[in-house]
Design a protein around this motif. Structure first.
Motif: not given
Length: 74
Positions: A57-65
């Motif tokens: 969705d045109n977003r980078v999601y990280l594994k960490v907060p």
């Protein structure tokens, strides 16, 4: 595993907690360069690719907060 080539300039980066971490300025080697406008010190910072969980969705999601991502910035 995500594809690095799917990360583009101006994508938002979110921590695993859904909080805004930054915006992609560009990719350099094995790091994501963040825009200066998202930084309190107005400097470019970098995040390692190994922090990335997925790109959708045109977003980078990280594994960490967010708090851990900010602490891990270079």
């Amino acid at each position: 595993m995500f594809e690095k080539l799917r990360i583009k300039e101006h994508m938002e980066i979110s921590g695993s907690d859904g909080e805004h971490v930054g915006t992609v300025d560009k990719l350099e080697n094995d790091q994501i360069k963040l825009t200066r406008t998202d930084s309190s010190d107005r400097q470019h910072h970098f995040l390692a690719f190994d922090l990335v969980d997925r790109v959708e969705d045109n977003r980078v999601y990280l594994k960490v907060p967010k708090s851990e991502a900010i602490a891990a910035r270079i």
